[in-house]
Write a protein that holds these residues in place. Structure first.
Motif, PDB file in Angstrom:
ATOM      1  N   ARG A  56       0.840  -1.213   0.000  1.00 53.32           N
ATOM      2  CA  ARG A  56       0.000   0.000   0.000  1.00 53.32           C
ATOM      3  C   ARG A  56       0.872   1.258   0.000  1.00 53.32           C
ATOM      4  O   ARG A  56       0.566   2.237  -0.686  1.00 53.32           O
ATOM      5  N   LEU A  57       1.942   1.243   0.802  1.00 59.12           N
ATOM      6  CA  LEU A  57       2.838   2.410   0.837  1.00 59.12           C
ATOM      7  C   LEU A  57       3.479   2.621  -0.529  1.00 59.12           C
ATOM      8  O   LEU A  57       3.601   3.748  -1.012  1.00 59.12           O
ATOM      9  N   GLU A  58       3.890   1.515  -1.160  1.00 57.93           N
ATOM     10  CA  GLU A  58       4.518   1.626  -2.481  1.00 57.93           C
ATOM     11  C   GLU A  58       3.565   2.262  -3.488  1.00 57.93           C
ATOM     12  O   GLU A  58       3.954   3.126  -4.267  1.00 57.93           O
ATOM     13  N   ARG A  59       2.311   1.806  -3.440  1.00 55.71           N
ATOM     14  CA  ARG A  59       1.342   2.324  -4.416  1.00 55.71           C
ATOM     15  C   ARG A  59       0.995   3.780  -4.125  1.00 55.71           C
ATOM     16  O   ARG A  59       0.882   4.592  -5.036  1.00 55.71           O
ATOM     17  N   THR A  60       0.836   4.095  -2.862  1.00 52.82           N
ATOM     18  CA  THR A  60       0.406   5.447  -2.495  1.00 52.82           C
ATOM     19  C   THR A  60       1.503   6.477  -2.728  1.00 52.82           C
ATOM     20  O   THR A  60       1.256   7.559  -3.252  1.00 52.82           O
ATOM     21  N   PHE A  61       2.731   6.131  -2.306  1.00 50.67           N
ATOM     22  CA  PHE A  61       3.820   7.109  -2.380  1.00 50.67           C
ATOM     23  C   PHE A  61       4.694   6.938  -3.623  1.00 50.67           C
ATOM     24  O   PHE A  61       5.674   7.669  -3.786  1.00 50.67           O
ATOM     25  N   LYS A  62       4.328   5.964  -4.464  1.00 52.13           N
ATOM     26  CA  LYS A  62       5.080   5.729  -5.712  1.00 52.13           C
ATOM     27  C   LYS A  62       6.571   5.512  -5.427  1.00 52.13           C
ATOM     28  O   LYS A  62       7.437   6.132  -6.051  1.00 52.13           O
ATOM     29  N   VAL A  63       6.845   4.697  -4.433  1.00 47.01           N
ATOM     30  CA  VAL A  63       8.235   4.350  -4.119  1.00 47.01           C
ATOM     31  C   VAL A  63       8.367   2.825  -4.114  1.00 47.01           C
ATOM     32  O   VAL A  63       7.371   2.109  -4.037  1.00 47.01           O
ATOM     33  N   LYS A  64       9.582   2.351  -4.210  1.00 53.77           N
ATOM     34  CA  LYS A  64       9.855   0.920  -4.096  1.00 53.77           C
ATOM     35  C   LYS A  64      10.456   0.677  -2.720  1.00 53.77           C
ATOM     36  O   LYS A  64      11.386   1.386  -2.322  1.00 53.77           O
ATOM     37  N   ILE A  65       9.896  -0.278  -2.011  1.00 46.01           N
ATOM     38  CA  ILE A  65      10.428  -0.613  -0.687  1.00 46.01           C
ATOM     39  C   ILE A  65      10.866  -2.078  -0.730  1.00 46.01           C
ATOM     40  O   ILE A  65      10.026  -2.975  -0.568  1.00 46.01           O
ATOM     41  N   PRO A  66      12.140  -2.314  -0.992  1.00 44.92           N
ATOM     42  CA  PRO A  66      12.587  -3.715  -1.052  1.00 44.92           C
ATOM     43  C   PRO A  66      12.350  -4.406   0.274  1.00 44.92           C
ATOM     44  O   PRO A  66      12.499  -3.795   1.340  1.00 44.92           O
ATOM     45  N   ALA A  73      19.241  -1.734   5.915  1.00 45.48           N
ATOM     46  CA  ALA A  73      19.744  -0.363   6.082  1.00 45.48           C
ATOM     47  C   ALA A  73      20.328  -0.155   7.472  1.00 45.48           C
ATOM     48  O   ALA A  73      21.343   0.533   7.638  1.00 45.48           O
ATOM     49  N   ALA A  74      19.686  -0.763   8.482  1.00 43.19           N
ATOM     50  CA  ALA A  74      20.201  -0.624   9.849  1.00 43.19           C
ATOM     51  C   ALA A  74      21.583  -1.286   9.957  1.00 43.19           C
ATOM     52  O   ALA A  74      22.473  -0.768  10.627  1.00 43.19           O
ATOM     53  N   ASP A  91      25.804  -7.456  19.922  1.00 48.63           N
ATOM     54  CA  ASP A  91      25.840  -6.141  20.576  1.00 48.63           C
ATOM     55  C   ASP A  91      26.043  -5.036  19.541  1.00 48.63           C
ATOM     56  O   ASP A  91      25.427  -3.968  19.616  1.00 48.63           O
ATOM     57  N   ALA A  92      26.949  -5.318  18.593  1.00 51.74           N
ATOM     58  CA  ALA A  92      27.199  -4.320  17.538  1.00 51.74           C
ATOM     59  C   ALA A  92      25.935  -4.102  16.706  1.00 51.74           C
ATOM     60  O   ALA A  92      25.596  -2.971  16.340  1.00 51.74           O
ATOM     61  N   GLY A  93      25.242  -5.202  16.425  1.00 54.37           N
ATOM     62  CA  GLY A  93      24.000  -5.118  15.653  1.00 54.37           C
ATOM     63  C   GLY A  93      22.935  -4.334  16.402  1.00 54.37           C
ATOM     64  O   GLY A  93      22.219  -3.512  15.815  1.00 54.37           O
ATOM     65  N   LEU A  94      22.865  -4.578  17.708  1.00 53.77           N
ATOM     66  CA  LEU A  94      21.864  -3.885  18.527  1.00 53.77           C
ATOM     67  C   LEU A  94      22.136  -2.381  18.549  1.00 53.77           C
ATOM     68  O   LEU A  94      21.206  -1.558  18.467  1.00 53.77           O
ATOM     69  N   ALA A  95      23.433  -2.045  18.598  1.00 56.67           N
ATOM     70  CA  ALA A  95      23.794  -0.615  18.598  1.00 56.67           C
ATOM     71  C   ALA A  95      23.364   0.021  17.278  1.00 56.67           C
ATOM     72  O   ALA A  95      22.835   1.149  17.260  1.00 56.67           O
ATOM     73  N   ARG A  96      23.566  -0.708  16.168  1.00 62.47           N
ATOM     74  CA  ARG A  96      23.143  -0.171  14.867  1.00 62.47           C
ATOM     75  C   ARG A  96      21.625  -0.006  14.809  1.00 62.47           C
ATOM     76  O   ARG A  96      21.116   0.994  14.297  1.00 62.47           O
ATOM     77  N   LEU A  97      20.916  -1.000  15.340  1.00 59.44           N
ATOM     78  CA  LEU A  97      19.447  -0.917  15.321  1.00 59.44           C
ATOM     79  C   LEU A  97      18.958   0.284  16.130  1.00 59.44           C
ATOM     80  O   LEU A  97      18.073   1.022  15.702  1.00 59.44           O
ATOM     81  N   LYS A  98      19.567   0.466  17.311  1.00 53.36           N
ATOM     82  CA  LYS A  98      19.148   1.583  18.173  1.00 53.36           C
ATOM     83  C   LYS A  98      19.392   2.918  17.485  1.00 53.36           C
ATOM     84  O   LYS A  98      18.605   3.857  17.610  1.00 53.36           O
ATOM     85  N   CYS A 128       7.102   5.715   8.304  1.00 52.81           N
ATOM     86  CA  CYS A 128       7.139   7.080   7.753  1.00 52.81           C
ATOM     87  C   CYS A 128       8.568   7.356   7.272  1.00 52.81           C
ATOM     88  O   CYS A 128       8.789   7.908   6.179  1.00 52.81           O
ATOM     89  N   ALA A 129       9.544   6.961   8.116  1.00 44.35           N
ATOM     90  CA  ALA A 129      10.946   7.208   7.777  1.00 44.35           C
ATOM     91  C   ALA A 129      11.368   6.424   6.539  1.00 44.35           C
ATOM     92  O   ALA A 129      12.109   6.931   5.688  1.00 44.35           O
ATOM     93  N   VAL A 130      10.870   5.177   6.425  1.00 43.01           N
ATOM     94  CA  VAL A 130      11.196   4.367   5.246  1.00 43.01           C
ATOM     95  C   VAL A 130      10.698   5.068   3.981  1.00 43.01           C
ATOM     96  O   VAL A 130      11.416   5.175   2.982  1.00 43.01           O
TER      97      VAL A 130
END
Lengths: 147, 281
Positions: A56-66, A73-74, A91-98, A128-130
Motif C-alpha cells: 500500500r505504501l509503495e502504491r500510495t507514495f510511488k516508491v519501491k520498498i525492497p 539499512a540498519a 551487541d554491535a548489531g543492537l547498537a546499529r538498530l538503536k 514514515c521514515a522508510v
C-alpha cells in the motif's frame, strides 16, 4: 524523537497518509494509530499485514520498498556475521538498530534480541521514515546525486 | 489421484501461454453437470493460475498461500458449461511474496478482475509434494488435464446468531472436519480455502441485503466488487469462526458492507463489499 537526518516536519508531512494506510490495513480506527504505536504490540499486525502495508505504501507514495530494507539499512556496512549470530542480534548489531530506529523508545530494545523479533520494534514512524528515505533515494536517482 | 488431489479444488485445466515469472494464460471449463459455480471460484481459478506461474518461476520451492487482494470486480455471472479464459500478470516475485493481477473472460467478456493481489510465498513442502506439482504443471502445459473433475463443494454450515435488520448480521461458521476440498487444499496441510470463507461471508451479506431499503428503481442489490480482501490466518478442518457482515454506508446507488471472520478474538479475514442495484455500473 525523530530519525537521524529526518526532520519532524518531514515525518509530519507523510504521517496522516501513512496512518490512514495502517488503519485500513489493520482494520482499526485511524485515531488509534499514533506515530510511536508498535505495529505488532499495539496495533496487532501479523506478517501478512506487513506485506499489505508495504504494498500500500509503495502504491500510495510511488516508491519501491525492497523487502528486508529496514534491517538491511540498519546493518549498514556491518557484515551479516557481525550483525547477528545464531539468530540473535549481536551487541554491535543492537547498537546499529538503536541508532537507525531512533524513533523507537529505548526500553523496547531487549537483549538478547532474536532476529525474528526485530519487526516487533517497528513503529508507525519507522514506516514514515522508510517512505521518506525511499522518496529521497528516488529523487537522487532522478537528479543523479547521492541520496 | 483418487484422493482428490488436483481434482476436488483445482480450477486450471490447461496453461496455454507462459512467460516465466511474468505472464501466464490458461483456461478452465466449468463442469456442465454442476447446479451452480460460485463466482468466488472464478477468482480462485485466476489465483491458482497465478500460483502456477509463481511456483514454476521459483522451481516449486515455494507457493503462494492465501493473502490479499486490493479489489475484485464482478462484471457478469458465470454458468456451468462455460469456458473461462484465465490470465495473470506477475508484478513482483521473490521467495517472500508474489504480487499479481489477473482476470477471467467468457466469450471475450471479462467476468471477474483481480487487482493488486499479494500472496505470501511459503515452503511448498509444508503443503504439497513438490514432485507432484511439477508433474501436474507439465501436464497443464502440454496436453492439459481432463476437464470436469470438480464435483462441487460441500456447503459450509452457517448458524445465524443475530440479525439487526439492515445493520448487522452475525453467524457462526462450522468448518467441517472432513470435506473433499481438503484433499486438494492442501494435501499435506488441509486448510479452509479463503475463497470458500469469502463465499460464506457473501451468504451473510445476502441476508443483510434483504433487510436494506430497496435501491433506486426498485431493483435488487447485487454484489459489484470486493475490496481490501485479506486472509490473515489459516483455518484447519473442524474450526469454528465468528462471522459478521456490517453495513457501513448506504445511498440509493450503493451499499458498502464490511465483513470479517474471527477465531475467538483473532481476526482471520476481512473484506469490504460494494452492492449496487442490478444492471447498474
Amino acid at each position: 524523537m525523530t530519525n537521524i537526518n529526518i526532520t519532524k516536519e518531514e515525518i509530519a508531512a507523510v504521517f496522516p497518509k501513512v496512518a490512514e494506510i495502517m488503519a485500513s490495513a489493520l482494520g482499526c480506527e485511524v485515531e488509534e494509530v499514533k506515530a510511536d504505536s508498535s505495529l505488532i504490540e499495539d496495533l496487532g499486525a501479523e506478517s501478512i499485514d506487513f506485506l499489505d502495508i508495504v504494498f500500500r505504501l509503495e502504491r500510495t507514495f510511488k516508491v519501491k520498498i525492497p523487502r528486508g530494507k529496514i534491517v538491511e539499512a540498519a546493518r549498514g556496512d556491518l557484515l551479516a556475521a557481525q550483525f547477528e549470530q545464531g539468530g540473535t542480534v549481536t551487541d554491535a548489531g543492537l547498537a546499529r538498530l538503536k541508532s537507525y530506529l531512533s524513533e523507537v523508545p529505548a526500553d523496547r530494545f531487549k537483549s538478547p534480541l532474536p532476529v525474528a523479533e526485530i519487526p516487533r520494534l517497528f513503529t508507525v514512524e519507522t514506516f514514515c521514515a522508510v517512505v521518506i528515505r525511499q522518496q529521497r533515494e528516488a529523487a537522487a536517482c532522478l537528479s543523479g546525486q547521492p541520496a | 489421484m483418487m484422493n482428490g488431489h488436483f481434482l476436488a479444488f483445482s480450477f486450471v485445466d490447461r496453461i496455454t501461454a507462459l512467460d516465466l515469472g511474468r505472464r501466464i494464460h490458461g483456461h478452465y471449463i466449468i463442469p456442465a453437470g454442476l447446479a451452480e459455480f460460485p463466482v468466488v471460484l472464478v477468482g480462485e481459478a485466476v489465483g491458482q493460475l497465478a500460483a502456477w506461474a509463481a511456483m514454476a518461476a521459483l522451481e516449486f520451492n515455494a507457493r503462494p498461500v492465501a493473502g490479499l487482494a486490493a479489489s475484485v470486480n464482478f462484471s457478469a455471472p458465470v454458468l456451468p458449461g462455460q469456458k473461462l479464459e484465465l490470465m495473470a500478470s506477475l508484478e513482483k516475485l521473490d521467495n517472500e511474496a508474489v504480487a499479481y493481477h489477473g482476470r477471467a473472460e467468457v466469450d471475450g467478456q471479462t467476468v471477474i478482475e483481480l487487482r493488486d493481489c499479494v500472496g505470501p510465498m511459503l515452503p511448498v513442502e509444508e503443503f504439497d509434494d513438490p514432485q507432484s506439482l511439477r508433474s501436474r504443471f507439465a501436464l497443464l502445459c502440454q496436453a492439459g488435464a481432463t476437464p470436469g473433475a470438480f464435483g462441487g463443494v460441500e456447503p459450509l454450515v452457517l448458524d445465524e446468531v443475530s440479525n439487526e435488520e439492515g445493520r448487522c448480521v452475525r453467524a457462526t461458521l462450522h468448518v467441517p472436519v472432513q470435506a473433499s476440498f481438503f484433499a486438494d487444499h492442501f494435501p499435506r496441510r488441509p486448510v479452509l480455502p479463503g475463497t470458500l470463507l469469502l463465499n460464506s461471508t457473501l451468504e451473510l451479506v445476502s441476508t443483510l441485503a434483504a433487510g436494506l431499503p430497496a435501491p433506486s428503481h426498485g431493483r435488487p442489490w447485487v454484489l459489484r466488487d470486493i475490496t481490501d480482501v485479506k486472509l490473515r490466518a489459516f483455518t484447519p478442518p473442524g474450526g469454528t469462526l465468528k462471522m459478521e457482515a456490517r453495513l457501513s454506508q448506504i445511498s440509493t446507488e450503493a451499499a458498502f458492507v464490511n465483513v470479517e471472520a474471527r477465531d475467538g478474538k483473532r481476526l482471520v479475514g476481512g473484506a469490504r463489499m460494494r452492492l449496487a442495484p442490478e444492471n447498474s455500473a
